[in-house]
Scaffold this active site. Structure first.
Site, PDB file in Angstrom:
ATOM      1  CB  SER A   1       5.960  -7.479   6.283  1.00  0.00           C
ATOM      2  OG  SER A   1       4.979  -8.662   6.152  1.00  0.00           O
TER       3      SER A   1
ATOM      4  CD  GLU B   1      11.148  -4.120  -1.918  1.00  0.00           C
ATOM      5  OE1 GLU B   1      11.342  -4.133  -0.925  1.00  0.00           O
ATOM      6  OE2 GLU B   1      10.581  -3.657  -2.642  1.00  0.00           O
TER       7      GLU B   1
ATOM      8  CE  LYS C   1      -3.356  -9.109  -1.991  1.00  0.00           C
ATOM      9  NZ  LYS C   1      -3.672  -7.398  -1.657  1.00  0.00           N
TER      10      LYS C   1
ATOM     11  CD  GLU D   1      10.782  -1.718   7.462  1.00  0.00           C
ATOM     12  OE1 GLU D   1      11.016  -1.024   6.583  1.00  0.00           O
ATOM     13  OE2 GLU D   1      10.106  -2.972   7.487  1.00  0.00           O
TER      14      GLU D   1
ATOM     15  CB  CYS E   1      10.927  -1.264   1.795  1.00  0.00           C
ATOM     16  SG  CYS E   1      11.251  -0.988   0.303  1.00  0.00           S
TER      17      CYS E   1
ATOM     18  CD1 TRP F   1      -0.439  -1.587   3.159  1.00  0.00           C
ATOM     19  CD2 TRP F   1       0.383   0.515   3.402  1.00  0.00           C
ATOM     20  NE1 TRP F   1       0.328  -1.410   4.288  1.00  0.00           N
ATOM     21  CE2 TRP F   1       0.910  -0.236   4.530  1.00  0.00           C
ATOM     22  CE3 TRP F   1       1.144   1.922   3.180  1.00  0.00           C
ATOM     23  CZ2 TRP F   1       1.647   0.265   5.610  1.00  0.00           C
ATOM     24  CZ3 TRP F   1       1.843   2.444   4.292  1.00  0.00           C
ATOM     25  CH2 TRP F   1       2.196   1.701   5.395  1.00  0.00           C
ATOM     26  CG  ASN F   2       5.239   1.150   0.593  1.00  0.00           C
ATOM     27  OD1 ASN F   2       4.707   0.319  -0.073  1.00  0.00           O
ATOM     28  ND2 ASN F   2       6.424   1.093   0.875  1.00  0.00           N
TER      29      ASN F   2
END
Length: 484
Positions: free
Chosen positions: A227, A248, A173, A379, A282, A149-150
């Site tokens: 994540s 990733e 997706k 994180e 990230c 979503w970022n």
């Protein structure tokens, strides 16, 4: 007036609604802005069938034609930049200028992949007279892809661009919190003439969709950004079916600041970059290890810049940082700050949820954070920076490598020997010196250790979307027999 788009699934070249849907919320206001259709199993079956048909057509399409479709789609997205950026700011919260830059970045991914589409070279291996050994690169097949979503537009762009340039079909997706970026991409490719079924877009329950798609024989690659915990789960699921993965995953990027640089320039640059996208990146610089001779100066300048940032609704002029994605992120950050201060850390700036509607959290700076504080190993994925002093480069490198992550890392120095040591010894997939830019379309991007596997971007970017086939060709059957 630009409106938030009508959200739909895109399957087999057609748009569709479903019986079940879910709300999309503006994180700056906590108000609903749209309803997102949830894919049922029947929709996923249709997407698999469409992707199979799309792959049959697309794999036989000339690379130059694939490249032209990619370029046409990118041109359309550049023309529609205001509409796309508006949607991104509404659903994500980032300032509108940053949303516009994200659209441009996504288009650059497509344009780079268009160029790479015609450069997936094979080779001829030298051999005896009458014999040819030839290496071919072929599209791997249908890709099941999952984007976060970022970055609502540029993250889906990486996976869609790689798959389409390689000749694959893809079922994406995209994130339920920020679906419009991927929807605008699908619209552009539809209008650019991409054959039906090559790109399919679905939304719904992430565990249900991944659990259904990944075991399918037709799915030949799983591509995921998100994540580390979820990435491990999807990798395990894929391994049960011998399906390769492109992962990733999370990071916890260290920044080593030596005493030979302009402290103000390094601190201001660091504060600006740390708070970009409200720290929800990230590759966000998070753990700063600063030479003790310039530590106090660096902390003071960094905190001053953090406190001065204008935080607010991304639609407002002059806003530099928007809200977090949801209430869960606010709670997670508050817990990390409380834990760090309980462990003895010094809270220099911020540290609290802002007293207003929306998921806003103050730009936060923690200094002198003990190694056992949670934030040193977790994180934060938010506007929270940790700044600690170090007495030597040896100590800085050891601290940089003290976590299981290895996505991005940064160093500030004008000393060539120090730079070389950091490049050689810091464990990461992307190291940047005197800049906090970790990823460009023309450079390979990915992590080591628990930060993932494989690369996106650069000349390496299409490799995971293709298989390698070796062909041994004897010109005469007799020549082949004589070799026995």
């Amino acid at each position: 007036m630009i409106e938030y788009p009508d959200l739909q699934l895109y399957i087999g070249g057609a748009w569709r609604k479903t019986r079940s849907d879910m709300p999309v919320v503006n994180p700056a206001t906590e108000k609903e802005i749209g309803r997102l259709p949830r894919a049922a199993t029947s929709d996923l079956d249709d997407a698999l069938s469409a992707a199979d048909e799309g792959f049959r057509v697309w794999r036989r399409t000339a690379p130059s034609e694939r490249a032209e479709v990619l370029r046409r789609a990118a041109r359309l997205m550049r023309e529609r930049i205001d509409e796309i950026a508006h949607s991104i700011t509404l659903e994500h919260g980032k300032p509108l200028p940053q949303a516009r830059l994200e659209v441009i970045r996504g288009c650059e991914f497509f344009e780079w992949d268009a160029g790479e589409a015609v450069r997936t070279y094979g080779r001829v291996i030298p051999s005896a007279h009458g014999t040819r050994y030839i290496v071919h690169h072929q599209p791997i097949g249908t890709v099941a892809a999952f984007s976060p979503w970022n970055f609502p537009m540029s993250q889906p762009a990486r996976k869609i661009g790689g798959a389409i340039a390689s000749g694959c079909s893809i079922i994406l997706k995209a994130a339920e919190e920020t679906p419009a970026g991927a929807l605008h991409i699908a619209r552009a490719f539809h209008d650019a003439g991409l054959p039906p079924g090559v790109l399919n877009l679905v939304f719904g329950d992430p565990a249900e969709i991944s659990g259904y798609l990944i075991p399918q024989d037709q799915v030949r690659l799983v591509a995921f950004t998100g994540s580390t915990n979820v990435g491990r789960h999807l990798t395990t699921l894929a391994s049960q079916h011998m399906t390769p993965v492109l992962m990733e995953l999370g990071g916890h990027a260290p920044v080593i600041v030596c005493d030979d640089v302009d402290v103000r320039d390094a601190a201001v640059m660091s504060a600006n970059r740390k708070m970009r996208n409200a720290g929800q990146v990230c590759t966000s610089p998070t753990r700063f290890f600063v030479d003790e001779k310039v530590f106090d100066e660096f902390v003071g300048i960094f905190a001053e810049r953090a406190r001065a940032l204008r935080v607010g609704d991304g639609m407002a002029a002059g806003v530099e940082m928007g809200p977090l994605a949801n209430g869960r992120r606010v709670q997670a950050l508050a817990e990390l700050v409380d834990d760090a201060t309980d462990c003895g850390a010094r809270l220099v700036a911020g540290g609290r949820r802002m007293d207003r509607a929306g998921y806003f959290f103050e730009p936060t700076v923690l200094a002198n954070v003990p190694s056992h504080a949670r934030v040193m190993g977790e994180e934060p994925f938010g506007p929270l920076a940790v700044i600690n002093p170090v007495s030597s480069l040896d100590e800085a490198i050891a601290q940089a490598n003290a976590v299981p992550f290895g996505l991005a890392a940064y160093g500030f120095t004008h000393n060539a020997a120090r730079a070389d040591r950091m490049v050689e010894e810091v464990e990461c997939g992307n190291f940047s010196i005197n800049t906090l830019e970790a990823s460009l379309p023309e450079t390979p991007f990915g992590g080591v250790k628990s930060s993932g596997y494989g690369r996106e971007g650069g000349s390496e970017g299409l490799h995971h979307y293709m298989t390698v086939k070796n062909v041994s060709h004897f010109m005469q059957i007799e020549a082949a027999s004589s070799k026995a």
